[in-house]
Motif scaffolding. Structure first.
Motif, PDB file in Angstrom:
ATOM      1  N   LYS A   1      15.151   6.550  -6.924  1.00 19.33           N
ATOM      2  CA  LYS A   1      14.983   5.573  -5.846  1.00 19.33           C
ATOM      3  C   LYS A   1      13.812   4.637  -6.165  1.00 19.33           C
ATOM      4  N   ILE A   2      12.722   5.202  -6.705  1.00 16.83           N
ATOM      5  CA  ILE A   2      11.559   4.400  -7.077  1.00 16.83           C
ATOM      6  C   ILE A   2      11.924   3.431  -8.203  1.00 16.83           C
ATOM      7  N   GLU A   3      12.709   3.912  -9.167  1.00 14.20           N
ATOM      8  CA  GLU A   3      13.146   3.028 -10.254  1.00 14.20           C
ATOM      9  C   GLU A   3      13.933   1.840  -9.688  1.00 14.20           C
ATOM     10  N   ASP A   4      14.810   2.113  -8.729  1.00 13.72           N
ATOM     11  CA  ASP A   4      15.578   1.030  -8.104  1.00 13.72           C
ATOM     12  C   ASP A   4      14.674   0.084  -7.322  1.00 13.72           C
ATOM     13  N   LEU A   5      13.768   0.655  -6.509  1.00  8.87           N
ATOM     14  CA  LEU A   5      12.886  -0.174  -5.678  1.00  8.87           C
ATOM     15  C   LEU A   5      11.962  -1.054  -6.514  1.00  8.87           C
ATOM     16  N   THR A   6      11.558  -0.548  -7.683  1.00  8.49           N
ATOM     17  CA  THR A   6      10.645  -1.324  -8.540  1.00  8.49           C
ATOM     18  C   THR A   6      11.398  -2.179  -9.557  1.00  8.49           C
ATOM     19  N   GLU A   7      12.716  -2.219  -9.413  1.00 16.04           N
ATOM     20  CA  GLU A   7      13.571  -2.989 -10.328  1.00 16.04           C
ATOM     21  C   GLU A   7      13.294  -2.614 -11.783  1.00 16.04           C
ATOM     22  N   GLY A   8      13.119  -1.304 -12.013  1.00 15.38           N
ATOM     23  CA  GLY A   8      12.941  -0.799 -13.363  1.00 15.38           C
ATOM     24  C   GLY A   8      11.531  -0.870 -13.913  1.00 15.38           C
ATOM     25  N   LYS A   9      10.570  -1.309 -13.105  1.00 12.63           N
ATOM     26  CA  LYS A   9       9.184  -1.352 -13.584  1.00 12.63           C
ATOM     27  C   LYS A   9       8.592   0.052 -13.688  1.00 12.63           C
ATOM     28  N   VAL A  10       9.074   0.970 -12.875  1.00 10.03           N
ATOM     29  CA  VAL A  10       8.695   2.386 -12.953  1.00 10.03           C
ATOM     30  C   VAL A  10       9.995   3.148 -13.162  1.00 10.03           C
ATOM     31  N   THR A  11      10.109   3.812 -14.309  1.00  8.59           N
ATOM     32  CA  THR A  11      11.357   4.474 -14.653  1.00  8.59           C
ATOM     33  C   THR A  11      11.202   5.990 -14.645  1.00  8.59           C
ATOM     34  N   VAL A  12      12.325   6.672 -14.682  1.00 10.63           N
ATOM     35  CA  VAL A  12      12.318   8.130 -14.784  1.00 10.63           C
ATOM     36  C   VAL A  12      11.591   8.532 -16.065  1.00 10.63           C
ATOM     37  N   ARG A  13      11.751   7.770 -17.103  1.00 16.14           N
ATOM     38  CA  ARG A  13      11.046   8.049 -18.372  1.00 16.14           C
ATOM     39  C   ARG A  13       9.531   8.005 -18.182  1.00 16.14           C
TER      40      ARG A  13
ATOM     41  N   ASP B   1       0.834  -1.201   0.000  1.00 18.45           N
ATOM     42  CA  ASP B   1       0.000   0.000   0.000  1.00 18.45           C
ATOM     43  C   ASP B   1       0.870   1.254   0.000  1.00 18.45           C
ATOM     44  N   ASP B   2       0.220   2.404  -0.111  1.00 21.86           N
ATOM     45  CA  ASP B   2       0.934   3.675  -0.220  1.00 21.86           C
ATOM     46  C   ASP B   2       1.869   3.919   0.964  1.00 21.86           C
ATOM     47  N   ASP B   3       1.374   3.660   2.170  1.00 17.99           N
ATOM     48  CA  ASP B   3       2.195   3.897   3.363  1.00 17.99           C
ATOM     49  C   ASP B   3       3.415   2.975   3.407  1.00 17.99           C
ATOM     50  N   ALA B   4       3.227   1.724   3.031  1.00 23.15           N
ATOM     51  CA  ALA B   4       4.346   0.777   3.040  1.00 23.15           C
ATOM     52  C   ALA B   4       5.394   1.165   2.000  1.00 23.15           C
ATOM     53  N   PHE B   5       4.925   1.612   0.823  1.00 22.96           N
ATOM     54  CA  PHE B   5       5.882   2.018  -0.210  1.00 22.96           C
ATOM     55  C   PHE B   5       6.619   3.276   0.228  1.00 22.96           C
ATOM     56  N   ALA B   6       5.910   4.196   0.857  1.00 19.09           N
ATOM     57  CA  ALA B   6       6.544   5.412   1.373  1.00 19.09           C
ATOM     58  C   ALA B   6       7.637   5.060   2.370  1.00 19.09           C
ATOM     59  N   ALA B   7       7.380   4.069   3.207  1.00 23.50           N
ATOM     60  CA  ALA B   7       8.384   3.638   4.182  1.00 23.50           C
ATOM     61  C   ALA B   7       9.619   3.072   3.479  1.00 23.50           C
ATOM     62  N   LEU B   8       9.413   2.349   2.379  1.00 21.21           N
ATOM     63  CA  LEU B   8      10.549   1.814   1.618  1.00 21.21           C
ATOM     64  C   LEU B   8      11.372   2.943   0.995  1.00 21.21           C
TER      65      LEU B   8
ATOM     66  N   ALA C   1       1.841  11.383  -0.233  1.00 23.60           N
ATOM     67  CA  ALA C   1       2.666  11.791  -1.375  1.00 23.60           C
ATOM     68  C   ALA C   1       2.682  10.683  -2.429  1.00 23.60           C
ATOM     69  N   VAL C   2       2.850   9.448  -1.999  1.00 24.35           N
ATOM     70  CA  VAL C   2       2.863   8.312  -2.930  1.00 24.35           C
ATOM     71  C   VAL C   2       1.540   8.253  -3.695  1.00 24.35           C
TER      72      VAL C   2
END
Length: 78
Positions: free
Chosen positions: A40-52, A7-14, A22-23
């Motif tokens: 950081k999000i790109e790293d945490l999602t292993e590239g599933k969500v990228t800066v692009r 969930d949003d809170d858990a991802f925010a904690a990561l 914010a998430v």
């Protein structure tokens, strides 16, 4: 997040240094994180969500905004 059942809170904690609220805003395209958080999000999602992805989301938001402006201009000119 859906795939990992986070969930949003858990991802925010990561991510650290942000809130679940914010998430949620990022998820729905209401805001976007700063560049460091995007990376950081790109790293945490292993590239599933990228800066692009963020850039494309911003471009789409700008296209919608411009369409509304154009429609309002046309309506006021009529």
């Amino acid at each position: 997040m859906r795939e990992e059942q986070i969930d949003d809170d858990a991802f925010a904690a990561l991510i650290g240094d942000c809130t679940g609220h914010a998430v949620k805003k990022w998820k729905y395209g209401e805001r976007e994180p700063d560049a460091g958080t995007m990376m950081k999000i790109e790293d945490l999602t292993e590239g599933k969500v990228t800066v692009r992805d963020w850039a494309e989301q911003a471009a789409e938001r700008n296209r919608r905004r411009q369409s509304r402006i154009d429609a309002a201009s046309e309506a006021s000119a009529a």
